[in-house]
Design a protein around this motif. Structure first.
Motif, PDB file in Angstrom:
ATOM      1  N   THR A 119       0.829  -1.213   0.000  1.00 56.72           N
ATOM      2  CA  THR A 119       0.000   0.000   0.000  1.00 56.72           C
ATOM      3  C   THR A 119       0.860   1.257   0.000  1.00 56.72           C
ATOM      4  O   THR A 119       0.601   2.218  -0.746  1.00 56.72           O
ATOM      5  N   ILE A 120       1.913   1.267   0.828  1.00 53.62           N
ATOM      6  CA  ILE A 120       2.798   2.437   0.889  1.00 53.62           C
ATOM      7  C   ILE A 120       3.494   2.653  -0.447  1.00 53.62           C
ATOM      8  O   ILE A 120       3.591   3.792  -0.954  1.00 53.62           O
ATOM      9  N   ILE A 121       3.973   1.575  -1.061  1.00 55.75           N
ATOM     10  CA  ILE A 121       4.649   1.704  -2.361  1.00 55.75           C
ATOM     11  C   ILE A 121       3.676   2.208  -3.427  1.00 55.75           C
ATOM     12  O   ILE A 121       4.028   3.056  -4.273  1.00 55.75           O
ATOM     13  N   SER A 122       2.433   1.713  -3.389  1.00 57.79           N
ATOM     14  CA  SER A 122       1.433   2.154  -4.373  1.00 57.79           C
ATOM     15  C   SER A 122       1.121   3.634  -4.207  1.00 57.79           C
ATOM     16  O   SER A 122       1.010   4.385  -5.198  1.00 57.79           O
ATOM     17  N   ILE A 123       0.977   4.079  -2.954  1.00 63.14           N
ATOM     18  CA  ILE A 123       0.699   5.498  -2.710  1.00 63.14           C
ATOM     19  C   ILE A 123       1.855   6.360  -3.200  1.00 63.14           C
ATOM     20  O   ILE A 123       1.654   7.411  -3.841  1.00 63.14           O
ATOM     21  N   MET A 124       3.076   5.941  -2.923  1.00 60.35           N
ATOM     22  CA  MET A 124       4.239   6.700  -3.388  1.00 60.35           C
ATOM     23  C   MET A 124       4.289   6.738  -4.912  1.00 60.35           C
ATOM     24  O   MET A 124       4.610   7.781  -5.513  1.00 60.35           O
ATOM     25  N   PHE A 125       3.949   5.625  -5.560  1.00 55.58           N
ATOM     26  CA  PHE A 125       3.944   5.580  -7.026  1.00 55.58           C
ATOM     27  C   PHE A 125       2.925   6.555  -7.604  1.00 55.58           C
ATOM     28  O   PHE A 125       3.203   7.311  -8.550  1.00 55.58           O
ATOM     29  N   ILE A 126       1.716   6.574  -7.008  1.00 55.03           N
ATOM     30  CA  ILE A 126       0.664   7.476  -7.499  1.00 55.03           C
ATOM     31  C   ILE A 126       1.053   8.931  -7.269  1.00 55.03           C
ATOM     32  O   ILE A 126       0.877   9.795  -8.149  1.00 55.03           O
ATOM     33  N   VAL A 127       1.595   9.238  -6.088  1.00 56.74           N
ATOM     34  CA  VAL A 127       1.981  10.620  -5.784  1.00 56.74           C
ATOM     35  C   VAL A 127       3.062  11.103  -6.745  1.00 56.74           C
ATOM     36  O   VAL A 127       3.023  12.245  -7.245  1.00 56.74           O
ATOM     37  N   ILE A 128       4.035  10.257  -7.027  1.00 56.66           N
ATOM     38  CA  ILE A 128       5.118  10.649  -7.941  1.00 56.66           C
ATOM     39  C   ILE A 128       4.573  10.943  -9.338  1.00 56.66           C
ATOM     40  O   ILE A 128       4.931  11.944  -9.978  1.00 56.66           O
ATOM     41  N   HIS A 129       3.674  10.085  -9.827  1.00 56.93           N
ATOM     42  CA  HIS A 129       3.117  10.302 -11.166  1.00 56.93           C
ATOM     43  C   HIS A 129       2.217  11.534 -11.215  1.00 56.93           C
ATOM     44  O   HIS A 129       2.203  12.270 -12.217  1.00 56.93           O
ATOM     45  N   VAL A 130       1.458  11.795 -10.163  1.00 56.46           N
ATOM     46  CA  VAL A 130       0.620  13.003 -10.118  1.00 56.46           C
ATOM     47  C   VAL A 130       1.495  14.248 -10.142  1.00 56.46           C
ATOM     48  O   VAL A 130       1.208  15.238 -10.841  1.00 56.46           O
ATOM     49  N   CYS A 131       2.580  14.213  -9.386  1.00 57.41           N
ATOM     50  CA  CYS A 131       3.493  15.362  -9.370  1.00 57.41           C
ATOM     51  C   CYS A 131       4.120  15.582 -10.745  1.00 57.41           C
ATOM     52  O   CYS A 131       4.270  16.731 -11.205  1.00 57.41           O
ATOM     53  N   ARG A 132       4.468  14.525 -11.441  1.00 55.54           N
ATOM     54  CA  ARG A 132       5.055  14.667 -12.777  1.00 55.54           C
ATOM     55  C   ARG A 132       4.045  15.242 -13.759  1.00 55.54           C
ATOM     56  O   ARG A 132       4.374  16.098 -14.590  1.00 55.54           O
ATOM     57  N   CYS A 133       2.796  14.784 -13.666  1.00 57.18           N
ATOM     58  CA  CYS A 133       1.755  15.310 -14.563  1.00 57.18           C
ATOM     59  C   CYS A 133       1.502  16.793 -14.307  1.00 57.18           C
ATOM     60  O   CYS A 133       1.354  17.598 -15.249  1.00 57.18           O
ATOM     61  N   CYS A 134       1.447  17.162 -13.030  1.00 57.18           N
ATOM     62  CA  CYS A 134       1.242  18.570 -12.689  1.00 57.18           C
ATOM     63  C   CYS A 134       2.410  19.425 -13.174  1.00 57.18           C
ATOM     64  O   CYS A 134       2.228  20.555 -13.666  1.00 57.18           O
ATOM     65  N   TYR A 135       3.598  18.908 -13.066  1.00 61.46           N
ATOM     66  CA  TYR A 135       4.782  19.659 -13.497  1.00 61.46           C
ATOM     67  C   TYR A 135       4.758  19.887 -15.006  1.00 61.46           C
ATOM     68  O   TYR A 135       5.080  20.973 -15.497  1.00 61.46           O
ATOM     69  N   ARG A 136       4.354  18.847 -15.768  1.00 66.58           N
ATOM     70  CA  ARG A 136       4.279  18.992 -17.223  1.00 66.58           C
ATOM     71  C   ARG A 136       3.155  19.951 -17.635  1.00 66.58           C
ATOM     72  O   ARG A 136       3.279  20.692 -18.619  1.00 66.58           O
ATOM     73  N   ALA A 137       2.042  19.925 -16.895  1.00 66.28           N
ATOM     74  CA  ALA A 137       0.915  20.795 -17.253  1.00 66.28           C
ATOM     75  C   ALA A 137       1.232  22.259 -16.992  1.00 66.28           C
ATOM     76  O   ALA A 137       0.739  23.154 -17.698  1.00 66.28           O
ATOM     77  N   LEU A 138       2.029  22.539 -16.001  1.00 65.46           N
ATOM     78  CA  LEU A 138       2.356  23.922 -15.661  1.00 65.46           C
ATOM     79  C   LEU A 138       3.482  24.487 -16.511  1.00 65.46           C
ATOM     80  O   LEU A 138       3.731  25.695 -16.460  1.00 65.46           O
ATOM     81  N   ARG A 139       4.160  23.692 -17.277  1.00 60.95           N
ATOM     82  CA  ARG A 139       5.269  24.193 -18.104  1.00 60.95           C
ATOM     83  C   ARG A 139       4.759  24.963 -19.308  1.00 60.95           C
ATOM     84  O   ARG A 139       3.758  24.683 -19.880  1.00 60.95           O
TER      85      ARG A 139
END
Length: 409
Positions: free
Chosen positions: A389-409
């Motif tokens: 569960t912890i690994i899955s949450i970290m995986f989702i958070v990392i991908h959400v952060c990457r998507c947000c970073y690309r959208a704001l560029r």
């Protein structure tokens, strides 16, 4: 009838006189030795794992029970009370565990303190006194370690330690008498325990010794600037071979022997061991320690496996650092990482007489399959699920952060 009553009365009077005489003699033990106004300490020394007794040699006449105190070093305020304040503490020595606290290894019997399986940490001052804290008699107990003991095999020509003479003190070993041969009828061994002693004119006069200016190496009478070089000298034990014939046993009567012969010929006589034998099952890979019933470290004890003698010249602890089977200085037989080849009957000799046996059977440890309702299985599933569960949450958070970073560029 009157004569019988008269005889009984005279007999009872004699018994009463004898009891009164015995009581008076018992009280005279304390009357003959007056307590000193200034508390002194008698020096006594023992080897580790030994059991020793300290009698309270003096007390006031009006005191009916004594309290025993223990103090590690003189002058400190930490004092342990070794009594129930009634002077009646009695323990079963058979239940004493090695390394247990001294509060679980002592007994008080008739004003005397008995300490079972003494350890180095038990060295210090022992005082008998009253409930109010008045001290009557004191001991300076020195328990010398066995882990640093020096072994000399006399048959191999190995010498004991030489005496050391310095400017202000000298060191030497005081040996006890040789033990009796540990076996009879077959070659055996004898031991001689030696304790370390120091001689100096600068010893603390508050400590009494059997010989003037001589005390054990661990005594508190030794000046502090002597203790470091004194500790370098080790206690020692000497071992030599011996051969003693077994005492002759009384031959059975002719009638009993005839009956035994008939039963033996009929084949109805069951197998009877020479000594009491206990049965014990041990798993492979585990450790086993066997003690001889009623034996103490100062006794002459020998071990046999079936018909093979386990001599100290080969099996004493420290002879070979890699051996699995060895005998320690407390006369215990150790078997480490037990194997199938270790099964058999282990016989114990004490003071030249075989006294007991232990038949050891060795079995393989079965691998038990885990079930879903086992506590270990439930715990493992919880840990694995939480980690996933912890690994899955970290995986989702990392991908959400990457998507947000690309959208704001």
């Amino acid at each position: 009838m009157d004569k019988r009553l008269l005889g009984a009365a005279i007999l009872l009077c004699l018994v009463g006189v004898l009891q009164a005489f015995a009581t008076e003699e018992k009280e005279d033990v304390f009357k003959t030795m007056a307590c000193s106004a200034f508390l002194l300490y008698d020096n006594v020394a023992y080897m580790a794992d030994m059991t020793f007794e300290l009698p309270c040699r003096c007390k006031p006449k009006e005191v009916s029970s004594v309290v025993w105190y223990f103090q590690k070093n003189m002058g400190r305020h930490e004092t342990t009370v070794l009594t129930d304040f009634a002077g009646t503490v009695v323990v079963d020595s058979g239940h004493i565990q090695l390394g247990s606290n001294i509060l679980k290894r002592f007994s008080i019997r008739m004003f005397s303190l008995i300490v079972f399986r003494a350890q180095v940490m038990d060295s210090g001052h022992y005082m008998c006194g009253s409930k109010k804290g008045d001290f009557f008699y004191g001991y300076d107990v020195d328990i010398q370690p066995t882990n640093r003991i020096r072994v000399a095999f006399v048959d191999r020509g190995q010498p004991v330690q030489d005496d050391f003479t310095g400017k202000h003190f000298s060191l030497f070993t005081t040996f006890w008498d040789w033990t009796t041969c540990d076996r009879c009828g077959v070659p055996g061994e004898q031991r001689r325990i030696g304790l370390c002693y120091v001689q100096s004119a600068q010893l603390n006069p508050r400590y009494r010794t059997a010989v003037p200016n001589v005390t054990s190496c661990g005594s508190r009478a030794v000046p502090s600037h002597f203790r470091r070089p004194v500790r370098l000298r080790r206690p020692e034990v000497a071992i030599r071979s011996c051969l003693t014939p077994c005492p002759k046993k009384e031959a059975p009567k002719e009638e009993a022997q005839a009956i035994a012969n008939v039963i033996s010929k009929l084949g109805e006589k069951s197998w009877q061991p020479r000594v009491p034998v206990q049965f014990h099952n041990q798993y492979t890979g585990s450790d086993l320690v066997i003690a001889c019933p009623g034996a103490r470290p100062e006794h002459a004890v020998g071990w046999d496996k079936d018909s093979v003698q386990l001599y100290r010249s080969r099996y004493l602890i420290g002879v070979n650092k890699t051996m699995r089977v060895f005998i320690d200085h407390g006369n215990h037989l150790h078997i480490r990482r037990i194997q199938v080849s270790d099964r058999g009957t282990y016989f114990c000799w004490q003071e030249g007489k075989m006294v007991a046996g232990l038949r050891v059977s060795v079995t393989y440890r079965l691998q038990r399959g885990r079930k879903l309702n086992d506590p270990e299985t439930i715990y493992a599933v919880k840990v694995i699920g939480m980690s996933y569960t912890i690994i899955s949450i970290m995986f989702i958070v990392i991908h959400v952060c990457r998507c947000c970073y690309r959208a704001l560029r």
